[in-house]
Design a protein around this motif. Sequence first.
Motif, short mmCIF file in Angstrom:
data_model
loop_
_atom_site.label_atom_id
_atom_site.label_comp_id
_atom_site.label_asym_id
_atom_site.label_seq_id
_atom_site.Cartn_x
_atom_site.Cartn_y
_atom_site.Cartn_z
N ALA A 65 7.65 8.09 -21.23
CA ALA A 65 7.68 7.94 -19.78
C ALA A 65 6.69 6.87 -19.33
CB ALA A 65 7.34 9.28 -19.13
N ASP A 66 5.55 6.84 -19.98
CA ASP A 66 4.48 5.97 -19.49
C ASP A 66 3.52 5.65 -20.63
OD1 ASP A 66 3.28 4.59 -17.52
OD2 ASP A 66 2.09 6.26 -16.76
N THR A 67 3.05 4.43 -20.65
CA THR A 67 1.99 4.08 -21.60
C THR A 67 1.25 2.87 -21.07
OG1 THR A 67 1.49 3.68 -23.94
CG2 THR A 67 3.39 2.50 -23.05
N GLY A 68 0.21 2.44 -21.79
CA GLY A 68 -0.47 1.20 -21.40
C GLY A 68 0.44 0.03 -21.71
N SER A 69 0.64 -0.23 -23.01
CA SER A 69 1.46 -1.35 -23.44
C SER A 69 2.24 -0.95 -24.69
CB SER A 69 0.54 -2.55 -23.77
OG SER A 69 1.12 -3.41 -24.72
N THR A 70 3.55 -1.13 -24.67
CA THR A 70 4.36 -0.78 -25.86
C THR A 70 3.98 -1.68 -27.03
OG1 THR A 70 6.15 -2.24 -25.13
CG2 THR A 70 6.33 0.11 -24.54
N ASN A 71 3.58 -2.93 -26.76
CA ASN A 71 3.16 -3.80 -27.86
C ASN A 71 1.92 -3.24 -28.55
OD1 ASN A 71 5.17 -5.80 -27.45
ND2 ASN A 71 3.71 -7.39 -28.05
N SER A 72 0.93 -2.85 -27.74
CA SER A 72 -0.31 -2.33 -28.34
C SER A 72 -0.01 -1.08 -29.14
CB SER A 72 -1.34 -1.98 -27.25
OG SER A 72 -1.60 -3.12 -26.48
N ASP A 73 0.82 -0.19 -28.60
CA ASP A 73 1.14 1.06 -29.29
C ASP A 73 1.86 0.79 -30.62
OD1 ASP A 73 0.09 2.27 -27.08
OD2 ASP A 73 2.02 3.02 -26.30
N LEU A 74 2.81 -0.16 -30.58
CA LEU A 74 3.59 -0.38 -31.80
C LEU A 74 2.77 -1.14 -32.86
CD1 LEU A 74 6.34 0.47 -32.84
CD2 LEU A 74 7.28 -1.70 -32.05
N VAL A 75 1.88 -2.03 -32.42
CA VAL A 75 0.98 -2.68 -33.38
C VAL A 75 0.14 -1.61 -34.08
CG1 VAL A 75 -1.07 -4.17 -33.59
CG2 VAL A 75 0.89 -4.97 -32.27
N ALA A 76 -0.33 -0.62 -33.33
CA ALA A 76 -1.13 0.47 -33.94
C ALA A 76 -0.27 1.25 -34.93
CB ALA A 76 -1.69 1.39 -32.85
N ARG A 77 0.97 1.53 -34.55
CA ARG A 77 1.86 2.26 -35.48
C ARG A 77 2.14 1.43 -36.73
NH1 ARG A 77 6.84 5.14 -32.25
NH2 ARG A 77 5.61 6.00 -30.53
N ALA A 78 2.30 0.11 -36.54
CA ALA A 78 2.56 -0.77 -37.69
C ALA A 78 1.37 -0.74 -38.64
CB ALA A 78 2.82 -2.20 -37.20
N LYS A 79 0.17 -0.82 -38.09
CA LYS A 79 -1.04 -0.79 -38.92
C LYS A 79 -1.14 0.53 -39.67
CE LYS A 79 -3.94 -3.76 -35.94
NZ LYS A 79 -3.88 -5.04 -36.64
N ALA A 80 -0.56 1.61 -39.09
CA ALA A 80 -0.58 2.92 -39.75
C ALA A 80 0.60 3.07 -40.71
CB ALA A 80 -0.56 4.02 -38.70
N GLY A 81 1.40 2.00 -40.88
CA GLY A 81 2.43 2.02 -41.92
C GLY A 81 3.86 2.21 -41.43
N ALA A 82 4.11 2.11 -40.12
CA ALA A 82 5.49 2.29 -39.62
C ALA A 82 6.45 1.32 -40.32
CB ALA A 82 5.53 2.09 -38.11
N ALA A 83 7.68 1.78 -40.48
CA ALA A 83 8.68 0.97 -41.18
C ALA A 83 9.30 -0.06 -40.25
CB ALA A 83 9.78 1.89 -41.72
N GLU A 84 9.86 -1.11 -40.86
CA GLU A 84 10.62 -2.11 -40.09
C GLU A 84 11.71 -1.40 -39.28
OE1 GLU A 84 11.93 -6.37 -40.90
OE2 GLU A 84 13.47 -5.20 -41.95
N GLY A 85 11.95 -1.90 -38.09
CA GLY A 85 13.06 -1.38 -37.29
C GLY A 85 12.65 -0.32 -36.30
N ALA A 86 11.34 -0.06 -36.15
CA ALA A 86 10.89 0.90 -35.14
C ALA A 86 11.01 0.24 -33.76
CB ALA A 86 9.46 1.32 -35.40
N VAL A 87 11.49 1.03 -32.79
CA VAL A 87 11.63 0.54 -31.41
C VAL A 87 10.87 1.50 -30.51
CG1 VAL A 87 13.26 0.03 -29.53
CG2 VAL A 87 13.98 -0.27 -31.92
N LEU A 88 10.04 0.95 -29.64
CA LEU A 88 9.32 1.78 -28.67
C LEU A 88 9.63 1.28 -27.26
CD1 LEU A 88 7.28 4.02 -28.00
CD2 LEU A 88 5.46 2.29 -28.22
N VAL A 89 10.18 2.17 -26.45
CA VAL A 89 10.57 1.81 -25.09
C VAL A 89 9.70 2.62 -24.13
CG1 VAL A 89 12.52 1.61 -23.49
CG2 VAL A 89 12.95 1.75 -25.96
#
Length: 300
Positions: A38-62
């Motif tokens: 529903a709400d966040t600061g920035s989807t880019n910041s959140d997904l960069v953090a998930r990527a650093k924690a090992g998220a797989a290619e193809g993750a989408v955050l809306v």
Amino acid sequence: MTSSNRWSDLERPPLNESTLRRALLTSPGLWTALDVVADTGSTNSDLVARAKAGAAEGAVLVAEGQSAGRGRLERRWTAPARSGLFFSILLRPGLPTPDGRPAVPVDRWGWLPLLAGVATAAAVSRTAGVDTALKWPNDLLVSVGGEERKTAGILAERADDTGLVIGVGLNVSLREDELPVPTAASLALAGAPVLDRDPLLRAVLRSVAEWYGRWRAVDGDPHECRLQEAYAAGCATLGRTVRAELPGGRELVGEAVAVDSDGRLVISAGGRQEPVGAGDVVHIRPVAGHDAESDRGDER
Ligand SMILES: Nc1ncnc2c1ncn2[C@@H]1O[C@H](COP(=O)(O)OP(=O)(O)OP(=O)(O)O)[C@@H](O)[C@H]1O
Ligand SMILES: O=C(O)CCCC[C@@H]1SC[C@@H]2NC(=O)N[C@@H]21
């Protein structure tokens, strides 16, 4: 009713996470996870953090709304909740593909934000029924009352050794009085007959997956997969007089003549051709009776 909740769910309906997942998380397919928050600061910041924690290619955050959306060049991205599409995707061109293509050399990753621009422009034009054009590197422009205005922006950020996050902000239903700056626009203001965000998001993600597949299939060669050609065909900057505000404060005014094989804008000025890879580019539109160096109101 206050201005912040003037738009009811009926006017700006929420996205449906489960139908989006059903439509997009197919196997085989690029998209591996999709979350709508529903709400966040920035989807880019959140997904960069998930990527650093090992998220797989193809993750989408809306996100339906962002309180600290970020744009290029340290700018902010602001738009009311559910007035547009605000999402980020994780790509890992630094890993081999499931079907055995090798990692793409890092010096070709610079094409990915441009690829996202080409894919978004094509999907938005087709699905929303409006003409779009790209302003280098990847602002999406629409025409409102004969003026080119920005309806979408793209921010790519390196996440780790193998991946990067690409964020897209697309203004869909914003009205004139909701625009963050007068040079912005929305699909609604451009007269789009379709403003439904679910099909728009699906179309954009499918288009990105298609272009990314083509690009990976030729190890990131932008010429061989015809990305360079498609970019040039859709880029409103080429052939225009532009002013590039370069990092370090230098300015370059000249004609934008090409996009080179590294995705840089080639500007012809004073008999020299200079490739520009970063910074802000302003389209300078000559106005009858004025010099090309017009005031800011004539620039996009
Ligand atoms: N929803 C949006 N649609 C289109 N453009 C947007 C949107 N949100 C932000 N922008 C763009 O971001 C820029 C605004 O960024 P910012 O608020 O940082 O202002 P600025 O004038 O660039 O810098 P400053 O912070 O010094 O005022 C504008 O140039 C505008 O193009
Ligand atoms: O035009 C720009 O400068 C780029 C704007 C990118 C905005 C999107 S909205 C979703 C994603 N999350 C962010 O914080 N930024 C991008």
